[in-house]
Write a protein that holds these residues in place. Structure first.
Motif, short mmCIF file in Angstrom:
data_model
loop_
_atom_site.label_atom_id
_atom_site.label_comp_id
_atom_site.label_asym_id
_atom_site.label_seq_id
_atom_site.Cartn_x
_atom_site.Cartn_y
_atom_site.Cartn_z
N VAL A 75 28.57 16.22 -38.75
CA VAL A 75 28.73 16.13 -40.21
C VAL A 75 29.22 17.49 -40.71
CG1 VAL A 75 27.57 15.84 -42.43
CG2 VAL A 75 26.91 14.40 -40.47
N LEU A 76 30.29 17.48 -41.50
CA LEU A 76 30.82 18.70 -42.12
C LEU A 76 30.88 18.49 -43.63
CD1 LEU A 76 33.81 19.59 -39.74
CD2 LEU A 76 31.52 20.60 -39.76
N VAL A 77 30.29 19.41 -44.38
CA VAL A 77 30.24 19.32 -45.84
C VAL A 77 31.35 20.19 -46.42
CG1 VAL A 77 28.83 19.68 -47.89
CG2 VAL A 77 27.75 18.95 -45.75
N SER A 78 32.19 19.62 -47.27
CA SER A 78 33.30 20.35 -47.87
C SER A 78 32.81 21.37 -48.89
CB SER A 78 34.26 19.37 -48.56
OG SER A 78 34.76 18.44 -47.65
N GLY A 79 33.63 22.39 -49.11
CA GLY A 79 33.39 23.35 -50.18
C GLY A 79 34.18 22.97 -51.42
N GLY A 80 34.18 23.86 -52.39
CA GLY A 80 34.88 23.61 -53.64
C GLY A 80 33.99 24.02 -54.80
N ASP A 81 34.06 23.26 -55.89
CA ASP A 81 33.13 23.47 -57.01
C ASP A 81 31.84 22.73 -56.66
OD1 ASP A 81 31.81 23.84 -59.36
OD2 ASP A 81 33.30 22.87 -60.64
N TYR A 82 30.98 23.43 -55.97
CA TYR A 82 29.84 22.83 -55.27
C TYR A 82 28.58 22.69 -56.13
CZ TYR A 82 28.18 27.62 -55.17
OH TYR A 82 27.76 28.86 -55.54
N HIS A 83 28.56 23.23 -57.33
CA HIS A 83 27.31 23.40 -58.07
C HIS A 83 26.58 22.08 -58.33
CE1 HIS A 83 29.60 27.10 -58.85
NE2 HIS A 83 28.42 27.67 -58.84
N ARG A 84 27.32 21.05 -58.78
CA ARG A 84 26.66 19.76 -59.02
C ARG A 84 26.20 19.13 -57.72
NH1 ARG A 84 30.78 16.43 -62.54
NH2 ARG A 84 29.32 14.75 -62.02
N ALA A 85 27.02 19.25 -56.68
CA ALA A 85 26.64 18.66 -55.39
C ALA A 85 25.41 19.34 -54.83
CB ALA A 85 27.81 18.78 -54.41
N ALA A 86 25.29 20.67 -55.03
CA ALA A 86 24.13 21.40 -54.51
C ALA A 86 22.85 21.08 -55.26
CB ALA A 86 24.40 22.90 -54.57
N ALA A 87 22.97 20.36 -56.38
CA ALA A 87 21.79 19.94 -57.14
C ALA A 87 21.61 18.42 -57.10
CB ALA A 87 21.91 20.41 -58.59
N ASP A 88 22.36 17.74 -56.23
CA ASP A 88 22.29 16.28 -56.12
C ASP A 88 21.15 15.91 -55.16
OD1 ASP A 88 22.58 13.60 -55.52
OD2 ASP A 88 24.74 13.69 -55.20
N PRO A 89 20.03 15.40 -55.66
CA PRO A 89 18.89 15.13 -54.77
C PRO A 89 19.20 14.09 -53.70
CG PRO A 89 18.53 14.18 -56.96
CD PRO A 89 19.74 15.04 -57.07
N GLN A 90 20.08 13.14 -54.02
CA GLN A 90 20.41 12.12 -53.02
C GLN A 90 21.18 12.72 -51.86
OE1 GLN A 90 22.22 8.67 -54.80
NE2 GLN A 90 22.54 7.63 -52.86
N LEU A 91 22.14 13.59 -52.17
CA LEU A 91 22.91 14.24 -51.12
C LEU A 91 22.03 15.17 -50.29
CD1 LEU A 91 25.45 15.19 -49.64
CD2 LEU A 91 25.96 16.69 -51.57
N LEU A 92 21.21 15.99 -50.96
CA LEU A 92 20.37 16.94 -50.23
C LEU A 92 19.37 16.21 -49.34
CD1 LEU A 92 19.71 19.66 -52.96
CD2 LEU A 92 21.58 19.49 -51.31
N SER A 93 18.80 15.12 -49.86
CA SER A 93 17.84 14.34 -49.07
C SER A 93 18.52 13.74 -47.84
CB SER A 93 17.23 13.24 -49.94
OG SER A 93 16.38 12.42 -49.19
N TRP A 94 19.75 13.24 -48.01
CA TRP A 94 20.48 12.65 -46.89
C TRP A 94 20.76 13.71 -45.82
CZ3 TRP A 94 25.14 13.31 -44.41
CH2 TRP A 94 25.56 12.26 -43.58
N LEU A 95 21.17 14.90 -46.25
CA LEU A 95 21.45 15.96 -45.29
C LEU A 95 20.20 16.36 -44.53
CD1 LEU A 95 23.80 18.20 -47.49
CD2 LEU A 95 24.48 16.88 -45.48
N ARG A 96 19.07 16.47 -45.22
CA ARG A 96 17.81 16.83 -44.55
C ARG A 96 17.42 15.77 -43.52
NH1 ARG A 96 15.91 17.52 -50.07
NH2 ARG A 96 16.26 19.68 -50.73
#
Length: 320
Positions: A75-96
């Motif tokens: 799994v590779l996570v893209s960069g960019g304007d990451y601020h909203r993605a870094a606060a997305d609980p669904q995304l963070l939970s999936w990564l964990r």
């Protein structure tokens, strides 16, 4: 293999690696006819709907994260304007949840901040785009940030520097999986370095941010940059600042996130690089102007910090 994208993701961060893996699959197919594809690469986002990239490109991912199979390899996570993605609980939970299951978890450019927000980089070495490295170190002191690396492997965690460094990381993964010959063939096809010389500091201007120091050191920092050929030892700078050498070194390091000696060397390298890019002065003249004293000392500083010689740097970056 999954490339995670989101609204604001930088298109080069997922398109570049995607093409590297696609080329690698074609090369492997030619070498081993009838074998299954070396890579099946999918784009995925939290909800699976169309994503608008940082540059405005509309991209429709293949899957929502929740619909991906359990047997993911990388799994590779893209960069960019990451601020909203870094606060997305669904995304963070999936990564964990997925990190213990996959063979490799990684990020491109500022995607490192998303892995960090998920708590996946504690105790690891990591890198990101040079402009965000200091912020990453401040926000996540439990991560050992390497600001000059093109990419870093730390256990199963892989992080890379800005933009095209995602393609460097992808080539390294291809070499891990399919061997040197395949990776070299892909690099040649895409006109890339298989192993790029030097670190990302060759391609950045980190001192532009460092010379904006605020407070009592601002004037001294500006003076240093204007007087690179002067005696800039700590004792001399401390006297100019009206401080003891010990207190000065402590205050400078706290304010600038680097020691006085390292800052001076970086400033001299910055000026030397500018001279090499835009002028015809000899190496001896540049070394004296920038405070190295001799061209041999300048050469050692280049090799230590940039892993190239001044001559090689000039050949590559000099304006015609």
């Amino acid at each position: 293999m999954v490339l995670v994208i989101y609204d604001g993701a930088s298109s080069i961060d997922f398109v570049g690696p995607f093409d590297v893996f696609a080329f690698a699959s074609d090369v492997a197919k030619e070498k081993h006819p009838g074998a299954p594809p070396a890579y099946v690469v999918e784009l995925a986002s939290t909800c699976g709907g169309a994503v608008r990239s940082w540059s405005g490109m509309q991209v429709v991912p293949h899957h929502a994260l929740a619909d991906l199979p359990r047997d993911l390899d990388t799994v590779l996570v893209s960069g960019g304007d990451y601020h909203r993605a870094a606060a997305d609980p669904q995304l963070l939970s999936w990564l964990r949840a997925r990190t213990p299951e996959v063979r490799r978890m990684g990020s491109i450019c500022s995607g490192t901040f998303i892995l960090a927000a998920a708590g996946l980089l504690r105790g690891h070495q990591a890198t990101t785009h040079w402009a965000g490295a200091a912020l990453l170190a401040r926000q996540y002191p439990d991560i050992e940030v390497e600001p000059d690396a093109i990419f870093i492997r730390s256990g199963k965690m892989y992080t890379s520097a800005g933009g095209s460094a995602g393609m460097d990381l992808a080539l390294a993964l291809v070499e891990e999986d399919l061997g040197y010959d395949v990776a070299l063939t892909v690099a040649r096809a895409l006109v890339l370095f298989l192993k790029r010389p030097g670190g990302q500091s060759q391609f950045s201007r980190p001192l532009l941010a460092q010379t904006s120091a605020a407070g009592p050191l601002q004037g001294l920092v500006e003076w240093i940059v204007r007087h690179l050929d002067a005696d800039l030892r700590v004792e001399v700078l401390a006297k100019k600042a009206g401080m003891s050498a010990r207190n000065f070194a402590r205050a400078f390091t706290q304010s600038m996130q680097t020691t006085p000696a390292k800052f001076v060397e970086a400033a001299r390298l910055e000026e030397a690089r500018s001279c090499l890019e835009g002028g015809r002065a000899s190496l001896k003249q540049i070394a004296r102007k920038c405070g190295f004293g001799t061209d041999e000392r300048m050469r050692r500083a280049f090799q230590r910090n940039l892993r190239v010689t001044p001559e090689a740097y000039r050949r590559r970056f000099a304006r015609s």
